[in-house]
Design a protein around this motif. Sequence first.
Motif, PDB file in Angstrom:
ATOM      1  N   PRO A 180       0.788  -1.239   0.000  1.00 56.92           N
ATOM      2  CA  PRO A 180       0.000   0.000   0.000  1.00 56.92           C
ATOM      3  C   PRO A 180       0.819   1.288   0.000  1.00 56.92           C
ATOM      4  O   PRO A 180       0.243   2.367   0.132  1.00 56.92           O
ATOM      5  CB  PRO A 180      -0.781  -0.133   1.317  1.00 56.92           C
ATOM      6  CG  PRO A 180       0.165  -0.865   2.231  1.00 56.92           C
ATOM      7  CD  PRO A 180       0.929  -1.808   1.353  1.00 56.92           C
ATOM      8  N   TYR A 181       2.135   1.171  -0.148  1.00 55.30           N
ATOM      9  CA  TYR A 181       2.960   2.379   0.006  1.00 55.30           C
ATOM     10  C   TYR A 181       3.802   2.686  -1.227  1.00 55.30           C
ATOM     11  O   TYR A 181       4.812   3.373  -1.138  1.00 55.30           O
ATOM     12  CB  TYR A 181       3.893   2.221   1.213  1.00 55.30           C
ATOM     13  CG  TYR A 181       3.149   1.887   2.492  1.00 55.30           C
ATOM     14  CD1 TYR A 181       2.280   2.802   3.078  1.00 55.30           C
ATOM     15  CD2 TYR A 181       3.320   0.651   3.092  1.00 55.30           C
ATOM     16  CE1 TYR A 181       1.596   2.486   4.239  1.00 55.30           C
ATOM     17  CE2 TYR A 181       2.645   0.330   4.254  1.00 55.30           C
ATOM     18  CZ  TYR A 181       1.773   1.247   4.825  1.00 55.30           C
ATOM     19  OH  TYR A 181       1.100   0.936   5.983  1.00 55.30           O
ATOM     20  N   GLY A 182       3.405   2.202  -2.367  1.00 57.27           N
ATOM     21  CA  GLY A 182       4.228   2.394  -3.555  1.00 57.27           C
ATOM     22  C   GLY A 182       3.754   3.479  -4.495  1.00 57.27           C
ATOM     23  O   GLY A 182       4.363   3.705  -5.543  1.00 57.27           O
ATOM     24  N   GLY A 183       2.649   4.126  -4.162  1.00 56.14           N
ATOM     25  CA  GLY A 183       2.124   5.164  -5.033  1.00 56.14           C
ATOM     26  C   GLY A 183       1.372   4.639  -6.239  1.00 56.14           C
ATOM     27  O   GLY A 183       0.946   5.410  -7.101  1.00 56.14           O
TER      28      GLY A 183
ATOM     29  N   LYS B 111      -2.845  -1.130  -5.477  1.00 52.56           N
ATOM     30  CA  LYS B 111      -3.711  -2.111  -6.121  1.00 52.56           C
ATOM     31  C   LYS B 111      -4.652  -2.705  -5.080  1.00 52.56           C
ATOM     32  O   LYS B 111      -4.358  -2.726  -3.876  1.00 52.56           O
ATOM     33  CB  LYS B 111      -2.877  -3.228  -6.753  1.00 52.56           C
ATOM     34  CG  LYS B 111      -1.821  -2.756  -7.742  1.00 52.56           C
ATOM     35  CD  LYS B 111      -2.429  -2.077  -8.951  1.00 52.56           C
ATOM     36  CE  LYS B 111      -1.355  -1.699  -9.976  1.00 52.56           C
ATOM     37  NZ  LYS B 111      -1.923  -0.958 -11.118  1.00 52.56           N
ATOM     38  N   GLN B 112      -5.750  -3.233  -5.549  1.00 47.26           N
ATOM     39  CA  GLN B 112      -6.710  -3.856  -4.648  1.00 47.26           C
ATOM     40  C   GLN B 112      -6.293  -5.276  -4.274  1.00 47.26           C
ATOM     41  O   GLN B 112      -6.595  -5.735  -3.174  1.00 47.26           O
ATOM     42  CB  GLN B 112      -8.101  -3.892  -5.305  1.00 47.26           C
ATOM     43  CG  GLN B 112      -8.705  -2.521  -5.523  1.00 47.26           C
ATOM     44  CD  GLN B 112      -8.915  -1.783  -4.210  1.00 47.26           C
ATOM     45  OE1 GLN B 112      -9.516  -2.312  -3.276  1.00 47.26           O
ATOM     46  NE2 GLN B 112      -8.410  -0.554  -4.148  1.00 47.26           N
ATOM     47  N   ARG B 113      -5.605  -5.940  -5.166  1.00 48.52           N
ATOM     48  CA  ARG B 113      -5.207  -7.339  -4.941  1.00 48.52           C
ATOM     49  C   ARG B 113      -3.752  -7.534  -5.341  1.00 48.52           C
ATOM     50  O   ARG B 113      -3.253  -6.852  -6.257  1.00 48.52           O
ATOM     51  CB  ARG B 113      -6.093  -8.289  -5.759  1.00 48.52           C
ATOM     52  CG  ARG B 113      -7.548  -8.335  -5.297  1.00 48.52           C
ATOM     53  CD  ARG B 113      -8.386  -9.231  -6.190  1.00 48.52           C
ATOM     54  NE  ARG B 113      -8.508  -8.654  -7.529  1.00 48.52           N
ATOM     55  CZ  ARG B 113      -9.425  -7.753  -7.863  1.00 48.52           C
ATOM     56  NH1 ARG B 113     -10.304  -7.308  -6.971  1.00 48.52           N
ATOM     57  NH2 ARG B 113      -9.482  -7.285  -9.097  1.00 48.52           N
TER      58      ARG B 113
ATOM     59  N   GLU C 207      -0.531  -6.554  -8.796  1.00 48.44           N
ATOM     60  CA  GLU C 207       0.770  -5.898  -8.608  1.00 48.44           C
ATOM     61  C   GLU C 207       1.670  -6.217  -9.796  1.00 48.44           C
ATOM     62  O   GLU C 207       1.895  -7.390 -10.129  1.00 48.44           O
ATOM     63  CB  GLU C 207       1.436  -6.391  -7.322  1.00 48.44           C
ATOM     64  CG  GLU C 207       0.837  -5.842  -6.049  1.00 48.44           C
ATOM     65  CD  GLU C 207       1.409  -4.478  -5.685  1.00 48.44           C
ATOM     66  OE1 GLU C 207       1.970  -3.791  -6.573  1.00 48.44           O
ATOM     67  OE2 GLU C 207       1.281  -4.097  -4.506  1.00 48.44           O
ATOM     68  N   TRP C 208       2.244  -5.183 -10.415  1.00 52.25           N
ATOM     69  CA  TRP C 208       3.058  -5.410 -11.609  1.00 52.25           C
ATOM     70  C   TRP C 208       4.262  -6.283 -11.321  1.00 52.25           C
ATOM     71  O   TRP C 208       4.632  -7.147 -12.124  1.00 52.25           O
ATOM     72  CB  TRP C 208       3.507  -4.075 -12.216  1.00 52.25           C
ATOM     73  CG  TRP C 208       4.499  -3.318 -11.359  1.00 52.25           C
ATOM     74  CD1 TRP C 208       4.216  -2.377 -10.429  1.00 52.25           C
ATOM     75  CD2 TRP C 208       5.928  -3.486 -11.361  1.00 52.25           C
ATOM     76  NE1 TRP C 208       5.372  -1.923  -9.822  1.00 52.25           N
ATOM     77  CE2 TRP C 208       6.440  -2.591 -10.388  1.00 52.25           C
ATOM     78  CE3 TRP C 208       6.813  -4.277 -12.086  1.00 52.25           C
ATOM     79  CZ2 TRP C 208       7.795  -2.479 -10.119  1.00 52.25           C
ATOM     80  CZ3 TRP C 208       8.174  -4.174 -11.822  1.00 52.25           C
ATOM     81  CH2 TRP C 208       8.655  -3.285 -10.848  1.00 52.25           C
ATOM     82  N   TYR C 209       4.925  -6.082 -10.150  1.00 60.47           N
ATOM     83  CA  TYR C 209       6.135  -6.869  -9.881  1.00 60.47           C
ATOM     84  C   TYR C 209       5.799  -8.328  -9.587  1.00 60.47           C
ATOM     85  O   TYR C 209       6.603  -9.234  -9.864  1.00 60.47           O
ATOM     86  CB  TYR C 209       6.948  -6.250  -8.739  1.00 60.47           C
ATOM     87  CG  TYR C 209       6.441  -6.539  -7.343  1.00 60.47           C
ATOM     88  CD1 TYR C 209       6.905  -7.638  -6.634  1.00 60.47           C
ATOM     89  CD2 TYR C 209       5.488  -5.718  -6.737  1.00 60.47           C
ATOM     90  CE1 TYR C 209       6.445  -7.915  -5.354  1.00 60.47           C
ATOM     91  CE2 TYR C 209       5.024  -5.975  -5.463  1.00 60.47           C
ATOM     92  CZ  TYR C 209       5.500  -7.084  -4.771  1.00 60.47           C
ATOM     93  OH  TYR C 209       5.031  -7.351  -3.505  1.00 60.47           O
ATOM     94  N   VAL C 210       4.602  -8.582  -9.051  1.00 56.80           N
ATOM     95  CA  VAL C 210       4.168  -9.964  -8.824  1.00 56.80           C
ATOM     96  C   VAL C 210       3.870 -10.639 -10.158  1.00 56.80           C
ATOM     97  O   VAL C 210       4.290 -11.783 -10.413  1.00 56.80           O
ATOM     98  CB  VAL C 210       2.935  -9.994  -7.895  1.00 56.80           C
ATOM     99  CG1 VAL C 210       2.365 -11.411  -7.797  1.00 56.80           C
ATOM    100  CG2 VAL C 210       3.306  -9.487  -6.501  1.00 56.80           C
TER     101      VAL C 210
END
Length: 414
Positions: free
Chosen positions: A279-282, A285-287, A291-294
């Motif tokens: 939640p702290y990356g600017g 995402k909801q899930r 997440e792009w890195y995931v």
Amino acid sequence: MTITDSATTSLADRWRDAAPPHDSAGWIARAREVADILAVDAVERDRANQAPYGEVELLKASGLVTLLGPREHGGAGETWDTAYKVIRAVARGDGSIGQVLGYHYLWAWAARLVATDAQVAAVEELYTSNAFLFGGAVNPRDSDLVIREDGDDLIFSGRKSFSTGGRVSDLTVLEGVLEGTETHIFAIVPTAQEGIVFAGDWDNLGQRLTESGSVEIRDVRVPWSDAAGFVDKQFQSLVYNTLNVPAIQLVFANFYLGIAEGALETASAYTRERTRPWPYGGDDKQRATEEWYVLEGYGTLQSKLWADEALLDAVGAEISAVLHAPREELTERRRGEIAVRIAAGKLRIVDDGLEVASKIYELTGARATSNAVGLDIFWRNLRTHSLHDPIAYKKREVGEYVLLSQVPVPTWYT
């Protein structure tokens, strides 16, 4: 949940009235069923570190033990191409049991590798009709067992620090050197006898249920007529005899791939169900699955495993064709080319598999390090067995082939 005797009986009932699979795809599907059963409590069984009697009964009840056995004796009569994929599928659920099964297939084929036609027929009828499991006291890094002659018998004595299959096997492959000579002799003997004493001392980081501890061989008597490949006390040598090493190296690579696939499958299920987005990356995402890195991480790891699968399947088909061809046809050059391709496949899955087993923690998150989750089993299993022989030498074998067109000289490891 553990695989107890009562559970084994109910699991055997699962296939009691089912027709055996009739093709390769069916047997691979059967192996996946077995893997699903094993995966349920793989971590708990690994921690308990008990000899896998129930797991072996599961392999027997499913019919996988006799996959390569002749149809006329109740076996599936399948090829090595199928066997490699079955090993991989089982290892996806439990790497230890994938190894036990893979070693069994190699030792069950040992008669075809070195024995006479009559010996092959006798061994294959014995193990197939009884659904016997093979183990092997053939660790080449140890001093060989000493064999002395006593009339028409051979007597094996000595110690091996590793003997995969150990106490859960029905038959054991012995290998030693005839006293006063440099002649190596293989023989297949019943495991349950006073002269074979297992220490039960396998307590390693990974592959803990392979029953791979040390064994003492105390004056085990074998008729000269059972010395594999010997006629009138002379060995009948063929290039085909040396396929044992590339064949088992590809066994290794396939259960490594199965372990890595199991790691990715388990981790991705965890991410879908439990990983939280950051939640702290600017770029909130909801899930976690958004997440792009995931997404990038899982995409990269899966791509590598798909590439490894393609290479292992290709070389599996190559060596399978040779293993099932007439033994006299194999040339040294062809044997060496296949060994190089297997070395390439092994070195790739070792590197990629260890990356998968480590990287999944970054994709699942800190809570996934809980012992209750058990993701560590995959890294421990891969790291343990991939030390079997130095991967640097596999890279050298491939390099010598590329630069010098040289193929490996057959040894206990090439």
